[in-house]
Scaffold this motif. Structure first.
Motif, PDB file in Angstrom:
ATOM      1  N   GLN A 106       0.831  -1.199   0.000  1.00  0.00           N
ATOM      2  CA  GLN A 106       0.000   0.000   0.000  1.00  0.00           C
ATOM      3  C   GLN A 106       0.871   1.258   0.000  1.00  0.00           C
ATOM      4  O   GLN A 106       0.593   2.230  -0.708  1.00  0.00           O
ATOM      5  N   ILE A 107       1.926   1.229   0.801  1.00  0.00           N
ATOM      6  CA  ILE A 107       2.821   2.388   0.851  1.00  0.00           C
ATOM      7  C   ILE A 107       3.523   2.592  -0.489  1.00  0.00           C
ATOM      8  O   ILE A 107       3.612   3.708  -1.006  1.00  0.00           O
ATOM      9  N   ILE A 108       4.009   1.491  -1.072  1.00  0.00           N
ATOM     10  CA  ILE A 108       4.681   1.571  -2.375  1.00  0.00           C
ATOM     11  C   ILE A 108       3.717   2.068  -3.438  1.00  0.00           C
ATOM     12  O   ILE A 108       4.076   2.868  -4.327  1.00  0.00           O
ATOM     13  N   LYS A 109       2.443   1.616  -3.349  1.00  0.00           N
ATOM     14  CA  LYS A 109       1.439   2.048  -4.334  1.00  0.00           C
ATOM     15  C   LYS A 109       1.182   3.544  -4.229  1.00  0.00           C
ATOM     16  O   LYS A 109       1.065   4.238  -5.249  1.00  0.00           O
ATOM     17  N   ILE A 110       1.130   4.062  -3.002  1.00  0.00           N
ATOM     18  CA  ILE A 110       0.907   5.500  -2.817  1.00  0.00           C
ATOM     19  C   ILE A 110       2.056   6.302  -3.414  1.00  0.00           C
ATOM     20  O   ILE A 110       1.849   7.312  -4.106  1.00  0.00           O
ATOM     21  N   PHE A 111       3.281   5.848  -3.167  1.00  0.00           N
ATOM     22  CA  PHE A 111       4.434   6.549  -3.729  1.00  0.00           C
ATOM     23  C   PHE A 111       4.434   6.474  -5.258  1.00  0.00           C
ATOM     24  O   PHE A 111       4.779   7.442  -5.949  1.00  0.00           O
ATOM     25  N   SER A 112       4.039   5.316  -5.810  1.00  0.00           N
ATOM     26  CA  SER A 112       3.998   5.160  -7.266  1.00  0.00           C
ATOM     27  C   SER A 112       2.957   6.086  -7.887  1.00  0.00           C
ATOM     28  O   SER A 112       3.218   6.757  -8.898  1.00  0.00           O
ATOM     29  N   ILE A 113       1.760   6.129  -7.268  1.00  0.00           N
ATOM     30  CA  ILE A 113       0.701   6.999  -7.793  1.00  0.00           C
ATOM     31  C   ILE A 113       1.104   8.468  -7.664  1.00  0.00           C
ATOM     32  O   ILE A 113       0.876   9.286  -8.569  1.00  0.00           O
ATOM     33  N   ALA A 114       1.739   8.819  -6.519  1.00  0.00           N
ATOM     34  CA  ALA A 114       2.172  10.204  -6.326  1.00  0.00           C
ATOM     35  C   ALA A 114       3.195  10.610  -7.376  1.00  0.00           C
ATOM     36  O   ALA A 114       3.155  11.731  -7.910  1.00  0.00           O
ATOM     37  N   SER A 115       4.110   9.684  -7.704  1.00  0.00           N
ATOM     38  CA  SER A 115       5.116  10.013  -8.722  1.00  0.00           C
ATOM     39  C   SER A 115       4.471  10.208 -10.091  1.00  0.00           C
ATOM     40  O   SER A 115       4.868  11.097 -10.861  1.00  0.00           O
ATOM     41  N   VAL A 116       3.438   9.395 -10.398  1.00  0.00           N
ATOM     42  CA  VAL A 116       2.731   9.551 -11.679  1.00  0.00           C
ATOM     43  C   VAL A 116       1.943  10.865 -11.704  1.00  0.00           C
ATOM     44  O   VAL A 116       1.893  11.562 -12.729  1.00  0.00           O
ATOM     45  N   MET A 117       1.322  11.229 -10.574  1.00  0.00           N
ATOM     46  CA  MET A 117       0.540  12.459 -10.511  1.00  0.00           C
ATOM     47  C   MET A 117       1.422  13.696 -10.684  1.00  0.00           C
ATOM     48  O   MET A 117       1.023  14.668 -11.335  1.00  0.00           O
ATOM     49  N   PHE A 118       2.600  13.678 -10.130  1.00  0.00           N
ATOM     50  CA  PHE A 118       3.465  14.860 -10.198  1.00  0.00           C
ATOM     51  C   PHE A 118       4.356  14.876 -11.431  1.00  0.00           C
ATOM     52  O   PHE A 118       5.062  15.869 -11.659  1.00  0.00           O
ATOM     53  N   LEU A 119       4.288  13.829 -12.231  1.00  0.00           N
ATOM     54  CA  LEU A 119       5.117  13.807 -13.436  1.00  0.00           C
ATOM     55  C   LEU A 119       4.686  14.857 -14.467  1.00  0.00           C
ATOM     56  O   LEU A 119       5.543  15.620 -14.963  1.00  0.00           O
TER      57      LEU A 119
ATOM     58  N   PRO B 129      -0.312  32.509 -14.370  1.00  0.00           N
ATOM     59  CA  PRO B 129      -1.511  31.798 -13.896  1.00  0.00           C
ATOM     60  C   PRO B 129      -1.885  30.646 -14.812  1.00  0.00           C
ATOM     61  O   PRO B 129      -2.351  29.599 -14.341  1.00  0.00           O
ATOM     62  N   PHE B 130      -1.672  30.838 -16.142  1.00  0.00           N
ATOM     63  CA  PHE B 130      -2.006  29.765 -17.078  1.00  0.00           C
ATOM     64  C   PHE B 130      -1.134  28.536 -16.812  1.00  0.00           C
ATOM     65  O   PHE B 130      -1.623  27.398 -16.811  1.00  0.00           O
ATOM     66  N   ALA B 131       0.158  28.736 -16.581  1.00  0.00           N
ATOM     67  CA  ALA B 131       1.055  27.603 -16.326  1.00  0.00           C
ATOM     68  C   ALA B 131       0.678  26.890 -15.032  1.00  0.00           C
ATOM     69  O   ALA B 131       0.662  25.649 -14.958  1.00  0.00           O
ATOM     70  N   ILE B 132       0.342  27.690 -14.014  1.00  0.00           N
ATOM     71  CA  ILE B 132      -0.065  27.080 -12.741  1.00  0.00           C
ATOM     72  C   ILE B 132      -1.341  26.271 -12.918  1.00  0.00           C
ATOM     73  O   ILE B 132      -1.481  25.153 -12.393  1.00  0.00           O
ATOM     74  N   PHE B 133      -2.286  26.819 -13.697  1.00  0.00           N
ATOM     75  CA  PHE B 133      -3.553  26.115 -13.930  1.00  0.00           C
ATOM     76  C   PHE B 133      -3.324  24.807 -14.684  1.00  0.00           C
ATOM     77  O   PHE B 133      -3.901  23.761 -14.326  1.00  0.00           O
ATOM     78  N   VAL B 134      -2.487  24.857 -15.722  1.00  0.00           N
ATOM     79  CA  VAL B 134      -2.208  23.637 -16.496  1.00  0.00           C
ATOM     80  C   VAL B 134      -1.520  22.590 -15.616  1.00  0.00           C
ATOM     81  O   VAL B 134      -1.815  21.391 -15.685  1.00  0.00           O
ATOM     82  N   MET B 135      -0.598  23.014 -14.757  1.00  0.00           N
ATOM     83  CA  MET B 135       0.080  22.082 -13.867  1.00  0.00           C
ATOM     84  C   MET B 135      -0.914  21.444 -12.887  1.00  0.00           C
ATOM     85  O   MET B 135      -0.856  20.234 -12.614  1.00  0.00           O
ATOM     86  N   PHE B 136      -1.855  22.266 -12.377  1.00  0.00           N
ATOM     87  CA  PHE B 136      -2.858  21.747 -11.452  1.00  0.00           C
ATOM     88  C   PHE B 136      -3.761  20.730 -12.135  1.00  0.00           C
ATOM     89  O   PHE B 136      -4.037  19.648 -11.591  1.00  0.00           O
ATOM     90  N   ILE B 137      -4.230  21.060 -13.347  1.00  0.00           N
ATOM     91  CA  ILE B 137      -5.114  20.152 -14.087  1.00  0.00           C
ATOM     92  C   ILE B 137      -4.383  18.856 -14.456  1.00  0.00           C
ATOM     93  O   ILE B 137      -4.940  17.757 -14.361  1.00  0.00           O
ATOM     94  N   SER B 138      -3.115  18.980 -14.879  1.00  0.00           N
ATOM     95  CA  SER B 138      -2.360  17.787 -15.279  1.00  0.00           C
ATOM     96  C   SER B 138      -2.089  16.871 -14.091  1.00  0.00           C
ATOM     97  O   SER B 138      -1.928  15.657 -14.261  1.00  0.00           O
ATOM     98  N   GLY B 139      -2.042  17.407 -12.866  1.00  0.00           N
ATOM     99  CA  GLY B 139      -1.883  16.563 -11.683  1.00  0.00           C
ATOM    100  C   GLY B 139      -3.203  16.027 -11.174  1.00  0.00           C
ATOM    101  O   GLY B 139      -3.274  14.900 -10.660  1.00  0.00           O
ATOM    102  N   LEU B 140      -4.295  16.833 -11.318  1.00  0.00           N
ATOM    103  CA  LEU B 140      -5.600  16.413 -10.829  1.00  0.00           C
ATOM    104  C   LEU B 140      -6.205  15.316 -11.700  1.00  0.00           C
ATOM    105  O   LEU B 140      -6.880  14.406 -11.190  1.00  0.00           O
TER     106      LEU B 140
END
Length: 315
Positions: free
Chosen positions: A253-266, A292-303
């Protein structure tokens, strides 16, 4: 220390008032615990050979633990003791003679403390050294049964901790299981040794029909305890495998959380890397809404990956 007991009217009584030589001459059971050199010399007249030492008593070979010679029948049997919360096996040497029983041991065992207490209350019935010998093994099996019950209760507590308690300390459960497994192994070894001791006595009690029947009943109790002990050993292995499985699941479970977090922040990392380049021709650098546009795109790409993983049930 030497304790002496006599038999009178089918009851064993402790001798404590007279001198050692007088008590030894009257004794039917002589119990020697860590005897001194002078006490060994006092016991010498009752033996054709020298009193066995601690090294001789601890011999593991069957021929060295169960034999007959000029002194009588020799039975070196394992008894269960508990020191600092851990079970240990210690050997007691018995020498069974026609007129007396001698026991030699290095520790003060719970079995013998209980025998002394029962003797003072007149609760031990024995009419001969042979009957007393079988009674001692009967008492030993009763105490082993209590130890098996204690192990069963300990396992029930660990089982509840592992299978029913959420967020339990699984490392503590493994530690407790290891201690129970060690104790179960010591009890099993003691039961096996008791079986061998009783079979040896049965071969030399052919003239004592009632004692043979009593010894066979004790053997039946030992067989029942062996089966229960095997069940406890299997349950320990099951709980150990289950605990390790739960630990692996938690780690996964811990490894899965780290894996998903790495994919989300990629994707946000990639966007931040792009706008961190030092090129002259980057139109967004001079755009008032570029930041603001770059911040928004980064937020959407992580969400977006987060919502996808949530939808698939991976989180």
């Amino acid at each position: 220390m030497i304790r002496t007991y006599s038999l009178a009217q089918q009851t064993i009584h402790e001798l404590a008032d007279d001198e050692l030589e007088t008590r030894l001459a009257q004794a039917t059971w002589i119990d020697a615990q860590e005897p001194s050199d002078s006490e060994r010399q006092a016991l010498a007249p009752f033996l054709a050979e020298e009193l066995p030492g601690s090294t001789d008593v601890e011999e593991i070979e069957s021929s060295a633990r169960y034999f007959s010679d000029a002194d009588g029948l020799h039975v070196h049997s394992l008894f269960l003791t508990r020191n600092e919360g851990k079970h240990q096996n210690t050997t007691v040497a018995f020498i069974l003679q026609p007129q007396r029983l001698l026991s030699l041991r290095e520790e003060d065992l719970a079995d013998f403390r209980l025998l002394r207490l029962r003797a003072r209350r007149g609760q031990i019935e024995a009419g001969s050294p042979h009957e007393l010998m079988v009674t001692i093994f009967e008492q030993k099996v009763e105490n082993l049964a209590d130890s098996v019950e204690d192990m069963h209760r300990d396992l029930e507590q660990v089982s509840h901790q592992v299978l029913e308690v959420e967020d339990s300390d699984l490392e503590d459960a493994i530690d407790r299981l290891a201690k129970v497994e060690d104790s179960v192994g010591k009890i099993r070894l003691c039961l096996m040794d008791t079986q061998r001791s009783l079979h040896f006595l049965l071969r030399h009690l052919r003239r004592h029909t009632e004692l043979q029947e009593q010894a066979r009943e004790v053997l039946q109790d030992v067989d029942a305890l062996m089966s229960h002990n095997t069940f406890l050993s299997d349950k320990v292995n099951f709980l150990m495998d289950t605990t390790q499985g739960f630990i692996n699941i938690q780690q996964n479970q811990i490894i899965k959380i780290f894996s998903i977090a790495s994919v989300m922040f990629l994707p946000p990392t990639m966007i931040a890397s792009i706008y961190g380049m030092n090129f002259d021709v980057m139109p967004e650098l001079h755009w008032p809404l570029g930041y603001p546009f770059a911040i928004f795109v980064m937020f959407i790409s992580g969400l977006t990956p987060f919502l996808y993983f949530k939808h698939r049930g991976w989180l």
